[in-house]
Enzyme design. Sequence first.
Site, PDB file in Angstrom:
ATOM      1  N   LYS A 113       0.843  -1.195   0.000  1.00 33.63           N
ATOM      2  CA  LYS A 113       0.000   0.000   0.000  1.00 33.63           C
ATOM      3  C   LYS A 113       0.880   1.248   0.000  1.00 33.63           C
ATOM      4  O   LYS A 113       1.870   1.309   0.732  1.00 33.63           O
ATOM      5  CB  LYS A 113      -0.886  -0.045   1.256  1.00 33.63           C
ATOM      6  CG  LYS A 113      -2.002   0.970   1.307  1.00 33.63           C
ATOM      7  CD  LYS A 113      -2.852   0.740   2.570  1.00 33.63           C
ATOM      8  CE  LYS A 113      -4.038   1.660   2.654  1.00 33.63           C
ATOM      9  NZ  LYS A 113      -4.833   1.405   3.892  1.00 33.63           N
TER      10      LYS A 113
ATOM     11  N   SER B 299      -9.576   0.789   3.024  1.00 31.44           N
ATOM     12  CA  SER B 299      -8.747   1.691   2.269  1.00 31.44           C
ATOM     13  C   SER B 299      -7.617   0.974   1.523  1.00 31.44           C
ATOM     14  O   SER B 299      -7.059   1.550   0.589  1.00 31.44           O
ATOM     15  CB  SER B 299      -8.151   2.741   3.201  1.00 31.44           C
ATOM     16  OG  SER B 299      -7.274   2.155   4.129  1.00 31.44           O
TER      17      SER B 299
ATOM     18  N   SER C  59      -9.894  -1.748   6.922  1.00 35.12           N
ATOM     19  CA  SER C  59      -9.184  -1.420   5.680  1.00 35.12           C
ATOM     20  C   SER C  59      -8.288  -2.517   5.139  1.00 35.12           C
ATOM     21  O   SER C  59      -7.817  -2.424   4.011  1.00 35.12           O
ATOM     22  CB  SER C  59      -8.364  -0.144   5.878  1.00 35.12           C
ATOM     23  OG  SER C  59      -9.209   0.974   5.873  1.00 35.12           O
TER      24      SER C  59
END
Lengths: 545, 545
Positions: B134, B209, B233
């Site tokens: 990420k 997310s 997330s």
Amino acid sequence: MDPESWQLQARKGQDVLTNSIPKQYLVPSHQLPPPTQKNVVDFPRKSGLFTSKELGITELSASELVQEMKAGRLLAEEVVKAFLKRAVVGHQLVNFATEFMAEEAIARAKELDEYFRKTGKLVGPLHGVPISVKEHIGMKDRICNAAFVAWVEKTTDEDAILLQYLHKAGAVFHVRTNQPQSLMHLCCSNNITGTTLNPHNRTLTPGGSSGGEGASMGFKCAPLGIGTDIGGSIRAPAVFCGGYGFRPTAMRNPAGGIKVPFPGQESIRGVVGPMASSSIEDLDLFQRAVVDQEPWDMEPSLTPLPWKRVKQDRNMTVGIMWDDGCVRPHPPVARALQHAKSKLQAAGIKVVDWEPYKHDHGWEITAALYFPDAARSCLTLLESTGEPIHRLTTWAFSYSRSTPLTISENWDLNEKREIYRSEYHTLMKQKGVDFILGPVYPGAAAVLGESEYWNYTSIWNILDHPAVSFPSGLFVDQNLDQVDRGYKPRNEVDEREWKKYSPERYTDAPIGLQLAGKRFKDEETLAAAGLISEIILPKKEKARI
Amino acid sequence: MDPESWQLQARKGQDVLTNSIPKQYLVPSHQLPPPTQKNVVDFPRKSGLFTSKELGITELSASELVQEMKAGRLLAEEVVKAFLKRAVVGHQLVNFATEFMAEEAIARAKELDEYFRKTGKLVGPLHGVPISVKEHIGMKDRICNAAFVAWVEKTTDEDAILLQYLHKAGAVFHVRTNQPQSLMHLCCSNNITGTTLNPHNRTLTPGGSSGGEGASMGFKCAPLGIGTDIGGSIRAPAVFCGGYGFRPTAMRNPAGGIKVPFPGQESIRGVVGPMASSSIEDLDLFQRAVVDQEPWDMEPSLTPLPWKRVKQDRNMTVGIMWDDGCVRPHPPVARALQHAKSKLQAAGIKVVDWEPYKHDHGWEITAALYFPDAARSCLTLLESTGEPIHRLTTWAFSYSRSTPLTISENWDLNEKREIYRSEYHTLMKQKGVDFILGPVYPGAAAVLGESEYWNYTSIWNILDHPAVSFPSGLFVDQNLDQVDRGYKPRNEVDEREWKKYSPERYTDAPIGLQLAGKRFKDEETLAAAGLISEIILPKKEKARI
């Protein structure tokens, strides 16, 4: 409320205390030393009021007491009665108690004796050990005022979680002890039960905030005690009074049921931990007895780390911190450190100098985080009754800014704290230093009302390192500890602290030392402190009292 | 800044991405499925663009890949090239990447192959395993924008601590992945690299997310990925895309070097954790590889708990939470739970119903703590460039009150959180429930821009319980998953979520499940989820792709 009403309220707390004192142990005032006599620590031995068995019992460590009970040579009942007697006399001399629990303690001791008689076994590792308890650690159906007049009638529904575990381990709670207003002085005075004195010198404070516990240890009113520490409140009173104290890493001991004016404050975590009258071994015994029961099962926020059995290891590097770079320690403390260094070197322990790393920066973070609400939660409580605010309360509140921090400011400080922790840890690794030996406080104890500099202890709170305080075996010496008149203080705070010193003001004060380890190295830190203590203070020297 | 300037800024982030794409793997657009084709997950197998070896490699788990490399049957170089190729094609289809690192990854893989050739040994437990990362997890000398246009040129000085440990374990980082504006959507859209789609159905979100990671797992662009999770997330995007995700207990994985707009917020701790394309075993492999290196030595705030080796234990009680009492799960999710229950019972696992305990209360605490500064730190960042604020950003901010909490209000919420944790833990003990199996989200994935209800995942954040999400093996079925038209929603939120459902809107969506364990029982939770996953989704069924 009108001006007198807080006094009426406070009286209720005084009444709890007065009514609880087991009268059979009270010494008539004409048999007590005169109020002008500073040092009363030898009174039990010199007064002739105690049998040699009572003296013997109360001078044993918790570990020794358990051994004696296990061997069937002592009963829990006679143990607790001896300590109750000593505690009552101690209270008459230094005003350290807030409530006695004589009947319940004796009943509990009898229960333990009965169990042992029937089974031949001890209930647990603390079987029959009397433990004194700082007042704000809640006890079922008893008032828990935390030194606030506003809470003088507030009772608690159940025992603090820590007490429940200690009870299961066999402990006997016989006396609750005094604490300062706001719980945030390294001194011990409040508007309910007044001021606790230091048994080694009654013009000195026993320290704080676990000052009642400090006195309890110093006068041997219990072999073990329980204090709480967010800035030195276990470690300072322990050694101001000649005893031992341990601040564990946060989240190892259960905190549930301990009353504070600001629950939910997590930026600097207060911890609860043991104090002991006579050995570091007892601090470890206490920790083992609690953590072996896996307290995280009742308090899920705790770290589920078992209490390791760690052997003393001479292969360690001890960094000596002579000075934190902000406030120079008084001559007696410097002498004790020098003494420790010589003894350690003679014993073959590797000793290096430890350069303090930005302790002023550490204090800035700490000071801002103690009362980030600008002390409003405390002030609200104080103002609700109109009880007078003590000078040291105002002093502590003055650490905070005048308006509450915003959430963002609090976050910034949390982040600074994390960076500081990481840097400090890295430095210890880089230098190969396992433990840091240094002062507990600029002075050997403090004159009543004068304890204003916290950072020799609070630095380990902001870093969240485990730290043990213990006696050096030395006491302030009128000849050896002369004022160094040539010293030029480096700043105002240093000057303020330096000016407080003259050997006459600290007569007979025991000089303590502090050993800090790395975060979560609690067991190792206690083991190292145990080794150091044995090296610098061999057992025979211990029997000064 | 004037209206266009944020776009010029954002362009810099787009350029980083565009310039980083290894062109040799790009598929000409006429060979790609049409934009109207929703499900593209089978494209690698059906397109004829991949060799069978490339398909074989990219369909292996990390554990299997390591075994193959250990046996000398695969080279790290061919492994990373296969995943790079698949990742580039995946990116063309669902826009999940923010930056490729092809050259560095191939060089690293060659280094690993060379080491193996010379020594016959693997570098570590993740030798040659490609891992997608990420974007807000910092990488040395690379931009780390965390989806804020304001940070589009901000580089990082060193690799995040977690990446350093993974590197030592042999990992190869080949692609960085997309995240939503504010990092606080269960969706994945920002003003720099745009919107990531769900490879199973491109009208659905991959979740967020860690949505880029979700897509990466779903399209098998890497066997392992790294996400972060403060409200779901990791877990939501993992299963929205048919993969696996693990939210460990806080303070087990190192968080240093992960960029967030509100460092120092500690009331609800975000965590970093693994996502996997094909097995729970891989999640455990990741955790082992990191925690075995004792990351608390670099990040002293971590809990120094070794990663235990835990065997699957059929002697467990699984509580099934059918509904959280606030929002009824959609029919596919209910069916998957029913399916799991039958399979578990048939396998002899003890299954009971779990009555949710005050999840609405949990959400109240959570919602107030997400943006206690009234989102000002985020808003300041957003407003500094004038980038448009997405609807789901405003949505997330609307959880907070309109003005910042005071410190005292924050403390009250911390205390409520502690009480809630303790009550929940006690209830699990009382009921003898070891693990709770339930939904990850009201629906099987969410339509783009619609993911508004977080509490099936965020409840485990406020409680700080470890939780694993994994595929049930079922997909939304147009016949089996009809709308229940008789259902009367119990409140507005329930109605809002219920109205979103019709089977046509969720075609081909994989249906995930979530297993939560007790705090710090991370290893046990992964082992239990592994067992449950094997029972409800036997290996042969896995090969749907």
